[in-house]
Design a protein around this motif. Structure first.
Motif, PDB file in Angstrom:
ATOM      1  N   VAL A 136     -88.641 -96.088 107.551  1.00  0.00           N
ATOM      2  CA  VAL A 136     -89.637 -96.761 108.389  1.00  0.00           C
ATOM      3  C   VAL A 136     -90.306 -97.867 107.589  1.00  0.00           C
ATOM      4  CG1 VAL A 136     -90.073 -94.663 109.713  1.00  0.00           C
ATOM      5  CG2 VAL A 136     -91.508 -95.190 107.734  1.00  0.00           C
ATOM      6  N   GLY A 137     -91.134 -98.646 108.273  1.00  0.00           N
ATOM      7  CA  GLY A 137     -91.881 -99.690 107.594  1.00  0.00           C
ATOM      8  C   GLY A 137     -93.142 -99.145 106.937  1.00  0.00           C
ATOM      9  N   VAL A 138     -93.784 -99.974 106.152  1.00  0.00           N
ATOM     10  CA  VAL A 138     -94.998 -99.575 105.441  1.00  0.00           C
ATOM     11  C   VAL A 138     -96.074 -99.112 106.413  1.00  0.00           C
ATOM     12  CG1 VAL A 138     -96.902-100.466 104.034  1.00  0.00           C
ATOM     13  CG2 VAL A 138     -94.544-101.017 103.433  1.00  0.00           C
ATOM     14  N   GLU A 139     -96.136 -99.724 107.592  1.00  0.00           N
ATOM     15  CA  GLU A 139     -97.187 -99.387 108.554  1.00  0.00           C
ATOM     16  C   GLU A 139     -97.099 -97.951 109.056  1.00  0.00           C
ATOM     17  OE1 GLU A 139     -93.639-101.016 110.701  1.00  0.00           O
ATOM     18  OE2 GLU A 139     -94.833-101.609 108.959  1.00  0.00           O
ATOM     19  N   GLU A 140     -95.947 -97.290 108.877  1.00  0.00           N
ATOM     20  CA  GLU A 140     -95.764 -95.915 109.340  1.00  0.00           C
ATOM     21  C   GLU A 140     -95.725 -94.903 108.203  1.00  0.00           C
ATOM     22  OE1 GLU A 140     -92.732 -95.557 112.604  1.00  0.00           O
ATOM     23  OE2 GLU A 140     -92.334 -97.636 112.051  1.00  0.00           O
ATOM     24  N   LEU A 141     -95.962 -95.353 107.000  1.00  0.00           N
ATOM     25  CA  LEU A 141     -95.834 -94.489 105.832  1.00  0.00           C
ATOM     26  C   LEU A 141     -96.695 -93.245 105.895  1.00  0.00           C
ATOM     27  CD1 LEU A 141     -95.665 -96.552 102.518  1.00  0.00           C
ATOM     28  CD2 LEU A 141     -94.147 -94.724 103.278  1.00  0.00           C
ATOM     29  N   GLY A 142     -97.977 -93.428 106.212  1.00  0.00           N
ATOM     30  CA  GLY A 142     -98.929 -92.333 106.124  1.00  0.00           C
ATOM     31  C   GLY A 142     -98.760 -91.261 107.163  1.00  0.00           C
ATOM     32  N   GLU A 143     -97.914 -91.492 108.159  1.00  0.00           N
ATOM     33  CA  GLU A 143     -97.770 -90.515 109.228  1.00  0.00           C
ATOM     34  C   GLU A 143     -97.048 -89.249 108.776  1.00  0.00           C
ATOM     35  OE1 GLU A 143     -96.022 -92.292 112.634  1.00  0.00           O
ATOM     36  OE2 GLU A 143     -97.489 -93.915 112.784  1.00  0.00           O
ATOM     37  N   THR A 144     -96.116 -89.391 107.845  1.00  0.00           N
ATOM     38  CA  THR A 144     -95.284 -88.241 107.459  1.00  0.00           C
ATOM     39  C   THR A 144     -95.116 -88.083 105.966  1.00  0.00           C
ATOM     40  OG1 THR A 144     -94.016 -88.518 109.507  1.00  0.00           O
ATOM     41  CG2 THR A 144     -93.013 -87.157 107.787  1.00  0.00           C
ATOM     42  N   TRP A 145     -95.020 -89.183 105.232  1.00  0.00           N
ATOM     43  CA  TRP A 145     -94.524 -89.095 103.870  1.00  0.00           C
ATOM     44  C   TRP A 145     -95.608 -88.997 102.795  1.00  0.00           C
ATOM     45  CZ3 TRP A 145     -91.890 -91.440 107.770  1.00  0.00           C
ATOM     46  CH2 TRP A 145     -90.558 -91.032 107.944  1.00  0.00           C
ATOM     47  N   VAL A 146     -96.495 -89.936 102.734  1.00  0.00           N
ATOM     48  CA  VAL A 146     -97.466 -89.947 101.642  1.00  0.00           C
ATOM     49  C   VAL A 146     -98.809 -90.464 102.155  1.00  0.00           C
ATOM     50  CG1 VAL A 146     -96.787 -92.266 100.894  1.00  0.00           C
ATOM     51  CG2 VAL A 146     -97.839 -90.716  99.250  1.00  0.00           C
ATOM     52  N   GLY A 147     -99.893 -89.901 101.614  1.00  0.00           N
ATOM     53  CA  GLY A 147    -101.216 -90.277 102.084  1.00  0.00           C
ATOM     54  C   GLY A 147    -101.882 -91.311 101.203  1.00  0.00           C
ATOM     55  N   MET A 148    -102.999 -91.828 101.672  1.00  0.00           N
ATOM     56  CA  MET A 148    -103.767 -92.802 100.924  1.00  0.00           C
ATOM     57  C   MET A 148    -104.249 -92.200  99.602  1.00  0.00           C
ATOM     58  SD  MET A 148    -103.948 -95.694 102.478  1.00  0.00           S
ATOM     59  CE  MET A 148    -103.557 -96.417 104.078  1.00  0.00           C
ATOM     60  N   GLY A 149    -104.182 -92.998  98.551  1.00  0.00           N
ATOM     61  CA  GLY A 149    -104.664 -92.566  97.244  1.00  0.00           C
ATOM     62  C   GLY A 149    -103.808 -91.512  96.572  1.00  0.00           C
ATOM     63  N   GLU A 150    -102.530 -91.386  96.982  1.00  0.00           N
ATOM     64  CA  GLU A 150    -101.663 -90.346  96.417  1.00  0.00           C
ATOM     65  C   GLU A 150    -100.520 -90.900  95.565  1.00  0.00           C
ATOM     66  OE1 GLU A 150    -102.231 -87.074 100.058  1.00  0.00           O
ATOM     67  OE2 GLU A 150    -100.250 -87.932  99.627  1.00  0.00           O
ATOM     68  N   VAL A 151    -100.463 -92.210  95.395  1.00  0.00           N
ATOM     69  CA  VAL A 151     -99.319 -92.827  94.712  1.00  0.00           C
ATOM     70  C   VAL A 151     -99.702 -93.256  93.303  1.00  0.00           C
ATOM     71  CG1 VAL A 151     -97.727 -94.784  94.743  1.00  0.00           C
ATOM     72  CG2 VAL A 151     -98.295 -93.605  96.880  1.00  0.00           C
ATOM     73  N   ASP A 152     -98.869 -92.873  92.338  1.00  0.00           N
ATOM     74  CA  ASP A 152     -99.095 -93.266  90.940  1.00  0.00           C
ATOM     75  C   ASP A 152     -98.562 -94.666  90.652  1.00  0.00           C
ATOM     76  OD1 ASP A 152    -100.128 -90.671  89.607  1.00  0.00           O
ATOM     77  OD2 ASP A 152     -98.347 -89.999  90.693  1.00  0.00           O
ATOM     78  N   SER A 153     -97.438 -95.025  91.276  1.00  0.00           N
ATOM     79  CA  SER A 153     -96.804 -96.315  90.992  1.00  0.00           C
ATOM     80  C   SER A 153     -96.191 -96.903  92.259  1.00  0.00           C
ATOM     81  CB  SER A 153     -95.697 -96.172  89.936  1.00  0.00           C
ATOM     82  OG  SER A 153     -96.174 -95.588  88.750  1.00  0.00           O
ATOM     83  N   ILE A 154     -96.526 -98.152  92.546  1.00  0.00           N
ATOM     84  CA  ILE A 154     -95.809 -98.918  93.570  1.00  0.00           C
ATOM     85  C   ILE A 154     -94.874 -99.880  92.844  1.00  0.00           C
ATOM     86  CG2 ILE A 154     -96.028-100.720  95.320  1.00  0.00           C
ATOM     87  CD1 ILE A 154     -98.537 -99.425  96.309  1.00  0.00           C
TER      88      ILE A 154
END
Length: 257
Positions: A136-154
């Motif tokens: 999916v696109g970035v706009e749909e990321l938080g729905e299933t995969w990963v939440g805000m403030g949970e990523v160590d590296s982009i």
């Protein structure tokens, strides 16, 4: 002095040479679609352009990757923890991750045409147990995969130059980075080295996206990244070997939240 003039001339001509090389793949793409009876692709300008670019990039992509590896490898090797890789495509960079540092990699790739080769390269890199393709696109990321403030590296490697609405995407992605997290960057950007080069780059950028899969070379990505939020450290620069008259310059480095 003569060598310097010739180098400047080559840098000015090279983008047009590269576009001509891309154009040479259009006839063979059309012929291949005809003999395979893919008329729906031929009748769709966007699908035809995608097929054309895919054939062209299949030839030059590996060479481009090899040229970029000396710059990209030291950056990707610093990715750690939970990683968001935006636009991994067919997985050109997955073998550069340090398996001792990363615990999970989400490869955000909405183009499903890339997934088969991406899976193969993930397997070859020994990352099958931790690499998950996000279709999916970035706009749909938080729905299933990963939440805000949970990523160590982009990780964004030569993808922000071709995505739609890059400024909005950058602002959205900032929210996923945790405190102390990082954003690893290697991107095409607008030049800031004089009016002539800027005007010439803008001229090149008129046909360039049509020959290079939607890539734009005049996006002020560095500015948008810096302004996307509060960073504790910003280490971004143009690669040392790129001259000031580079028509297609890059920015590379790491931003730390």
């Amino acid at each position: 002095m003569f060598e310097k003039y010739m180098d400047v001339l080559w840098h000015l001509i090279d983008p047009w040479h590269f576009m001509c090389f891309s154009a040479s793949y259009l006839p063979v793409t059309i012929f291949n679609l005809l003999i395979t009876l893919q008329f729906s692709v031929l009748l769709s300008p966007s699908k035809l352009k995608d097929a054309w670019f895919a054939r062209f990039w299949g030839r030059v992509g590996p060479e481009t990757r090899e040229n970029a590896i000396p710059r990209v490898r030291p950056l990707i090797s610093q990715a750690r923890g939970v990683v968001l890789e935006i636009g991994p495509g067919s997985g050109e960079w997955v073998n550069l991750y340090d398996k001792e540092k990363v615990t999970k990699v989400y490869g955000v790739e909405p183009n499903r045409d890339h997934h088969e080769l991406l899976r193969r390269r993930v397997k070859e890199a020994g990352l099958s147990d931790i690499y998950e393709i996000v279709p999916v696109g970035v706009e749909e990321l938080g729905e299933t995969w990963v939440g805000m403030g949970e990523v160590d590296s982009i990780v964004t490697i030569q993808c922000l130059c071709s995505v739609p609405k890059p400024k909005e995407m950058i602002n959205a992605l900032y929210g996923y980075v945790k405190e102390g997290g990082q954003w690893i960057v290697y991107e095409h950007v607008v030049t800031h080295h004089g009016r002539f080069i800027a005007a010439y780059q803008a001229l090149v950028d008129i046909p360039w996206p049509h020959f290079l899969g939607g890539c734009s070379i005049t996006r002020d990505t560095e500015k948008w990244l810096r302004a996307s939020g509060r960073w504790s450290k910003v280490d971004l620069q143009q690669p040392e070997l790129e001259p000031s008259y580079q028509v297609i310059p890059h920015v590379m480095g790491i931003l730390t939240k």
